[in-house]
Design an enzyme around this catalytic site. Structure first.
Site, PDB file in Angstrom:
ATOM      1  N   ARG A  69      18.509  40.955  53.888  1.00 31.67           N
ATOM      2  CA  ARG A  69      18.785  40.204  52.677  1.00 31.67           C
ATOM      3  C   ARG A  69      20.274  40.318  52.359  1.00 31.67           C
ATOM      4  O   ARG A  69      20.877  41.393  52.501  1.00 31.67           O
ATOM      5  CB  ARG A  69      17.959  40.718  51.483  1.00 31.67           C
ATOM      6  CG  ARG A  69      16.478  40.338  51.517  1.00 31.67           C
ATOM      7  CD  ARG A  69      16.276  38.852  51.282  1.00 31.67           C
ATOM      8  NE  ARG A  69      14.874  38.486  51.170  1.00 31.67           N
ATOM      9  CZ  ARG A  69      14.100  38.119  52.178  1.00 31.67           C
ATOM     10  NH1 ARG A  69      14.598  38.093  53.413  1.00 31.67           N
ATOM     11  NH2 ARG A  69      12.840  37.784  51.991  1.00 31.67           N
TER      12      ARG A  69
ATOM     13  N   GLU B 267      23.052  32.862  49.008  1.00 28.25           N
ATOM     14  CA  GLU B 267      22.425  31.855  49.875  1.00 28.25           C
ATOM     15  C   GLU B 267      21.809  30.704  49.072  1.00 28.25           C
ATOM     16  O   GLU B 267      21.168  30.949  48.044  1.00 28.25           O
ATOM     17  CB  GLU B 267      21.347  32.580  50.679  1.00 28.25           C
ATOM     18  CG  GLU B 267      20.726  31.826  51.803  1.00 28.25           C
ATOM     19  CD  GLU B 267      19.788  32.709  52.601  1.00 28.25           C
ATOM     20  OE1 GLU B 267      18.650  32.272  52.844  1.00 28.25           O
ATOM     21  OE2 GLU B 267      20.172  33.837  52.937  1.00 28.25           O
TER      22      GLU B 267
ATOM     23  N   HIS C  79      19.481  31.856  58.136  1.00 26.13           N
ATOM     24  CA  HIS C  79      18.283  32.572  57.677  1.00 26.13           C
ATOM     25  C   HIS C  79      17.082  32.197  58.546  1.00 26.13           C
ATOM     26  O   HIS C  79      16.032  31.779  58.039  1.00 26.13           O
ATOM     27  CB  HIS C  79      17.993  32.274  56.203  1.00 26.13           C
ATOM     28  CG  HIS C  79      17.123  33.319  55.562  1.00 26.13           C
ATOM     29  ND1 HIS C  79      17.179  33.615  54.232  1.00 26.13           N
ATOM     30  CD2 HIS C  79      16.174  34.141  56.078  1.00 26.13           C
ATOM     31  CE1 HIS C  79      16.293  34.569  53.941  1.00 26.13           C
ATOM     32  NE2 HIS C  79      15.674  34.899  55.057  1.00 26.13           N
TER      33      HIS C  79
END
Length: 331
Positions: free
Chosen positions: A246, A275, A293
């Site tokens: 993350r 993000e 991602h």
């Protein structure tokens, strides 16, 4: 407090397009409202979606905060599609008696594979080489062309030695890396021996030791900005930082500063702090490999996650505790 009784045919809202076989199965089993389309719901649409549902199936792109939970009077179960739950206010859910589940384990190998790909890509400059070939500027092999660094014999520092961290360690050993790790709790001796892994009780000590650092902790209050400016400064200039966990675990501004100043050799990033927005300075750095991602992005993994969501809803609807209920330690 909401009515916490189970229901045999719950009203289920799925906030985003999932694999067809998962959506079809949910539609067959439950009173389902399925949002089609590969875009996140607006805040207003999300509020409307939760207003009358018993079960919400969100993804990491949905912010399930206290305000949204308060606007969902019938909500009894949040069956998250994915392992990470940092986008869900667990305390607010718990206060209203709402169960939260996730889908652990099914994406372990996919994420470990992606991590290993980044570990290989950054020192060997694979992204730079691919761009060079596409540019038409490559003029053939030369002794000094596109020199990188081998990873065999280097020390891999794994921050977080859960399922994914262990899977990365097993892969990395095959490439000749020595395994070092930091975890809240030390692994059993038999597992350490199997992985040939050395435990560092102090994270700072691990960062001073490793040649490549890879992050594999969930994002929560304890891990947010875990790799901050001070800790980035502990790493030596030849070190590569890999993050497929993350973005909020790493101080992105401090990371970019270190990369620009050549206080780190490079980075492999599959996630970012804000993000999908990415610091423009990162985009300009040739020694950073970036992927969108996609660490868990396999057909098999997405279907397996959907099957876990369905299993959790069915177990809850039948009056049983869901197998993947998120407990206190995540908060």
């Amino acid at each position: 407090m909401p009515d916490t009784r189970r229901c045999s045919h719950p009203r289920v809202v799925v906030t985003r397009e999932l694999p067809d076989q998962v959506m079809d199965r949910i539609a067959a089993l439950f009173d389902a409202r399925l949002y089609r389309g590969d875009t996140r719901l607006s805040r207003d649409a999300l509020h409307a979606a939760v207003a009358e549902c018993d079960v919400l199936v969100p993804t990491v792109t949905d912010a399930i905060d206290a305000d949204l939970i308060a606007a969902a009077p019938s909500l009894k179960l949040i069956a998250n599609f994915g392992a990470g739950v940092n986008h869900i206010d667990l305390r607010a859910a718990r206060a209203r008696g709402i169960i939260v589940t996730n889908t652990p384990g099914v994406l372990t190998d996919d994420t470990a594979d992606m991590t290993m790909a980044l570990i290989l890509s950054v020192p060997r400059r694979l992204a730079e080489g691919e761009k060079l070939v596409r540019s038409g500027e490559w003029h053939g092999w030369s002794p000094g062309g596109m020199l990188g660094h081998r990873i065999g014999g280097k020390a891999l520092g794994i921050v977080g030695m859960g399922r994914i961290g262990q899977a990365v360690a097993a892969r990395a050993r095959a490439f000749g890396l020595s395994i070092h790790y930091h975890n809240r709790h030390r692994l059993p001796a038999v597992l350490e021996q199997e992985l040939a892994a050395t435990w560092h009780a102090d994270l700072d000590d691990l960062l001073r030791t490793a040649d490549i650092v890879t992050v594999h902790t969930p994002l929560n209050d304890d891990s947010r900005m875990l790799i901050d400016r001070r800790r980035i400064a502990l790493m030596r200039p030849h070190v590569y930082l890999i993050n497929a966990s993350r973005g909020g675990i790493v101080d992105e501004e401090a990371l970019v500063d270190a990369l620009e100043d050549k206080r780190l050799a490079g980075a492999g990033l599959d996630v970012w702090e804000h993000e999908p927005r990415i610091d423009p300075r990162l985009l300009a750095l040739p020694h950073v490999v970036m992927t969108p991602h996609m660490g868990s992005a396999t057909f098999e993994g997405r279907v397996a996650s959907g099957e876990k969501v369905i299993q959790n809803i069915r177990m809850w609807a039948d009056g049983h505790r869901p197998p993947d209920q998120v407990l206190e330690g995540w908060a």
